[in-house]
Design a protein around this motif. Structure first.
Motif, mmCIF file in Angstrom:
data_model
loop_
_atom_site.group_PDB
_atom_site.id
_atom_site.type_symbol
_atom_site.label_atom_id
_atom_site.label_comp_id
_atom_site.label_asym_id
_atom_site.label_seq_id
_atom_site.Cartn_x
_atom_site.Cartn_y
_atom_site.Cartn_z
ATOM 1 N N ARG A 76 -5.213 12.282 60.679
ATOM 2 C CA ARG A 76 -5.093 11.065 61.485
ATOM 3 C C ARG A 76 -4.447 9.936 60.672
ATOM 4 O O ARG A 76 -3.557 9.239 61.151
ATOM 5 C CB ARG A 76 -6.472 10.631 61.993
ATOM 6 C CG ARG A 76 -7.127 11.625 62.935
ATOM 7 C CD ARG A 76 -8.494 11.146 63.420
ATOM 8 N NE ARG A 76 -8.342 10.018 64.349
ATOM 9 C CZ ARG A 76 -8.062 10.143 65.627
ATOM 10 N NH1 ARG A 76 -7.870 11.349 66.147
ATOM 11 N NH2 ARG A 76 -7.976 9.088 66.406
ATOM 12 N N GLU A 77 -4.902 9.780 59.438
ATOM 13 C CA GLU A 77 -4.335 8.713 58.605
ATOM 14 C C GLU A 77 -2.874 9.000 58.249
ATOM 15 O O GLU A 77 -2.055 8.081 58.163
ATOM 16 C CB GLU A 77 -5.169 8.544 57.332
ATOM 17 C CG GLU A 77 -6.576 8.022 57.589
ATOM 18 C CD GLU A 77 -6.582 6.710 58.358
ATOM 19 O OE1 GLU A 77 -5.701 5.862 58.113
ATOM 20 O OE2 GLU A 77 -7.471 6.539 59.235
ATOM 21 N N ARG A 78 -2.562 10.263 58.030
ATOM 22 C CA ARG A 78 -1.172 10.616 57.714
ATOM 23 C C ARG A 78 -0.246 10.284 58.871
ATOM 24 O O ARG A 78 0.854 9.769 58.685
ATOM 25 C CB ARG A 78 -1.086 12.111 57.367
ATOM 26 C CG ARG A 78 0.297 12.559 56.894
ATOM 27 C CD ARG A 78 0.166 13.839 56.101
ATOM 28 N NE ARG A 78 -0.401 14.895 56.916
ATOM 29 C CZ ARG A 78 0.335 15.758 57.616
ATOM 30 N NH1 ARG A 78 1.655 15.666 57.598
ATOM 31 N NH2 ARG A 78 -0.225 16.710 58.308
ATOM 32 N N LEU A 79 -0.694 10.565 60.101
ATOM 33 C CA LEU A 79 0.124 10.247 61.266
ATOM 34 C C LEU A 79 0.269 8.733 61.431
ATOM 35 O O LEU A 79 1.330 8.242 61.824
ATOM 36 C CB LEU A 79 -0.490 10.867 62.519
ATOM 37 C CG LEU A 79 -0.308 12.382 62.665
ATOM 38 C CD1 LEU A 79 -1.189 12.929 63.771
ATOM 39 C CD2 LEU A 79 1.150 12.715 62.939
ATOM 40 N N ARG A 80 -0.792 7.999 61.138
ATOM 41 C CA ARG A 80 -0.729 6.536 61.255
ATOM 42 C C ARG A 80 0.266 5.936 60.260
ATOM 43 O O ARG A 80 0.798 4.846 60.483
ATOM 44 C CB ARG A 80 -2.109 5.925 61.009
ATOM 45 C CG ARG A 80 -3.070 6.075 62.181
ATOM 46 C CD ARG A 80 -4.300 5.196 61.982
ATOM 47 N NE ARG A 80 -5.192 5.262 63.130
ATOM 48 C CZ ARG A 80 -6.411 5.787 63.104
ATOM 49 N NH1 ARG A 80 -6.891 6.286 61.980
ATOM 50 N NH2 ARG A 80 -7.158 5.799 64.201
ATOM 51 N N SER A 81 0.513 6.634 59.160
ATOM 52 C CA SER A 81 1.393 6.087 58.120
ATOM 53 C C SER A 81 2.868 6.217 58.465
ATOM 54 O O SER A 81 3.717 5.670 57.753
ATOM 55 C CB SER A 81 1.116 6.792 56.779
ATOM 56 O OG SER A 81 1.559 8.149 56.813
ATOM 57 N N PRO A 123 -10.453 9.249 72.431
ATOM 58 C CA PRO A 123 -11.196 8.888 71.220
ATOM 59 C C PRO A 123 -11.426 7.383 71.160
ATOM 60 O O PRO A 123 -10.626 6.605 71.675
ATOM 61 C CB PRO A 123 -10.272 9.359 70.096
ATOM 62 C CG PRO A 123 -8.896 9.331 70.702
ATOM 63 C CD PRO A 123 -9.094 9.720 72.139
ATOM 64 N N GLU A 124 -12.523 6.981 70.530
ATOM 65 C CA GLU A 124 -12.812 5.554 70.421
ATOM 66 C C GLU A 124 -11.724 4.815 69.655
ATOM 67 O O GLU A 124 -11.369 3.679 69.982
ATOM 68 C CB GLU A 124 -14.170 5.352 69.739
ATOM 69 C CG GLU A 124 -15.361 5.808 70.570
ATOM 70 C CD GLU A 124 -16.668 5.491 69.885
ATOM 71 O OE1 GLU A 124 -16.650 4.775 68.857
ATOM 72 O OE2 GLU A 124 -17.712 5.960 70.370
ATOM 73 N N ASP A 125 -11.207 5.447 68.614
ATOM 74 C CA ASP A 125 -10.175 4.822 67.779
ATOM 75 C C ASP A 125 -8.955 5.734 67.729
ATOM 76 O O ASP A 125 -8.817 6.546 66.803
ATOM 77 C CB ASP A 125 -10.720 4.576 66.375
ATOM 78 C CG ASP A 125 -9.719 3.854 65.476
ATOM 79 O OD1 ASP A 125 -8.849 3.134 66.023
ATOM 80 O OD2 ASP A 125 -9.814 4.006 64.239
ATOM 81 N N GLN A 139 -9.731 13.619 59.596
ATOM 82 C CA GLN A 139 -9.428 12.224 59.293
ATOM 83 C C GLN A 139 -8.176 12.078 58.438
ATOM 84 O O GLN A 139 -7.396 11.136 58.611
ATOM 85 C CB GLN A 139 -10.620 11.568 58.579
ATOM 86 C CG GLN A 139 -10.550 10.056 58.504
ATOM 87 C CD GLN A 139 -10.473 9.391 59.883
ATOM 88 O OE1 GLN A 139 -11.074 9.872 60.844
ATOM 89 N NE2 GLN A 139 -9.735 8.306 59.983
ATOM 90 N N HIS A 140 -7.956 13.005 57.507
ATOM 91 C CA HIS A 140 -6.753 12.941 56.669
ATOM 92 C C HIS A 140 -5.495 13.055 57.521
ATOM 93 O O HIS A 140 -4.520 12.311 57.309
ATOM 94 C CB HIS A 140 -6.788 14.059 55.620
ATOM 95 C CG HIS A 140 -5.542 14.138 54.793
ATOM 96 N ND1 HIS A 140 -5.217 13.200 53.833
ATOM 97 C CD2 HIS A 140 -4.517 15.038 54.816
ATOM 98 C CE1 HIS A 140 -4.056 13.521 53.287
ATOM 99 N NE2 HIS A 140 -3.611 14.629 53.856
#
Length: 331
Positions: free
Chosen positions: A135-140, A152-154, A132-133
């Motif tokens: 994933r969030e880093r890439l989203r940033s 994936p669902e999200d 999850q970390h």
């Protein structure tokens, strides 16, 4: 005396166009008329001009550098996808850097850091990132992130792939309809394979049948695991009537070992694979497998990146390319 390096102006003069037209062609070949593009290409070749990609990236805010991260390429089911993807992205004027993350993704974070530090326009991932970390880093970061070979669902950004659980369930239904009753699963230790195995088990047990037996192997899968898996069948309380292998490589090895032991496939033991590699149709007996259209995954990825480059919004987050069971002689 050192000769002067060819300049943009030299290409423009030789092609009979403006420097702005040459620049547009170099940044986006598709916006220039075909005849003009041919003249510019010829002028570039004749002069030996090399554009300053760093300057172009600063001016357009695009590096035209794309990172494609894949677990492995040796005996890999991802090869067709990667080859088609690199070809299509390169035709659009991008440079694709392919990096190997390892079968267990042990180098994934290091490769992501390297890609982000080089200011890539996009990161293309093979599979679903579970951390999850990460994933969030890439989203940033304001770049395109495309997860392939899974849905994936999200998604981090966009996902182009198929449901592994649905593929496993479809194989269970296929084998049940063909009259098999004692399946045995050969499951590589990866999240993708486990989803397929779980989908198979859920669908199979929904019919009231006993849960299938299973044997786990390491990743990446290879021919020798099929031999080991066949020998392990002797330890089961009841011999299965069909073995569902996590890859075509495993299926091939198992069939070869079965034939060497005098066990006829599919008369005494049926076998299925996954990936629909070329060997599945070359093998005797030919191997029943699950086909994933790797070229379509590549095409959808390229389509999304083109739309992003054009400034389009509202792009779909899930692109399901589906799968097909390919019935052959082995089951």
């Amino acid at each position: 005396m050192i000769a002067r390096a060819p300049r943009l102006e030299d290409v423009a003069a030789l092609a009979g166009v403006s420097t702005a037209t040459v620049s547009r062609f170099l940044n986006n070949p598709g916006v220039v008329a075909a005849a003009t593009a041919r003249r510019i290409e010829a002028a570039v070749a004749q002069t030996g001009y090399l554009p300053n990609l760093n300057a172009g990236a600063l001016a357009s805010n695009r590096s035209r550098l794309i990172a494609a991260l894949v677990p492995d390429i040796a005996q890999s089911i991802f090869n067709d996808t990667m080859e088609a993807m690199i070809e299509q992205l390169s035709d659009d004027g991008n440079s694709v850097v392919m990096s190997l993350t390892g079968a267990d993704n042990r180098r994934l974070n290091a490769q992501i850091n390297a890609a982000l530090s080089r200011r890539v326009d996009a990161i293309i991932l093979t599979g679903i990132v579970s951390d999850q970390h990460t994933r969030e880093r890439l989203r940033s970061h304001p770049i395109s992130v495309i997860e392939t070979w899974g849905l994936p669902e999200d998604p981090i950004d966009v996902a182009v792939g198929f449901s592994h659980a649905a593929a496993g369930a479809a194989m269970a239904d296929f084998l049940h309809e063909r009259g098999y009753r004692r399946p045995h699963l050969i499951v590589p230790r990866s999240a993708r394979s486990e989803r397929r195995a779980s989908g198979f088990e859920k669908s199979w047990c929904a019919t009231g049948a006993e849960p299938p037996t299973r044997f786990e192997v390491a990743v990446p899968s290879h021919f020798g695991q099929g031999r080991t898996a066949f020998l392990a069948l002797a330890t089961l309380p009841t011999r299965p009537d069909v073995v569902v292998c996590g890859s075509d490589w495993i299926a091939q090895g198992l069939i070869v070992e079965a034939q060497a032991a005098g066990v006829r496939v599919p008369e005494a033991l049926a076998v299925t694979g996954f990936g629909n590699l070329r060997l599945a149709d070359d093998m005797r007996p030919t191997i029943t497998s699950v086909d994933i259209d790797g070229s379509r995954i590549a095409t959808e990825v390229n389509r999304i990146l083109r739309r992003r480059a054009a400034g389009e919004t509202g792009i779909e987050r899930h692109v399901d390319v589906g799968f097909n069971i390919v019935p052959r002689e082995s089951a």
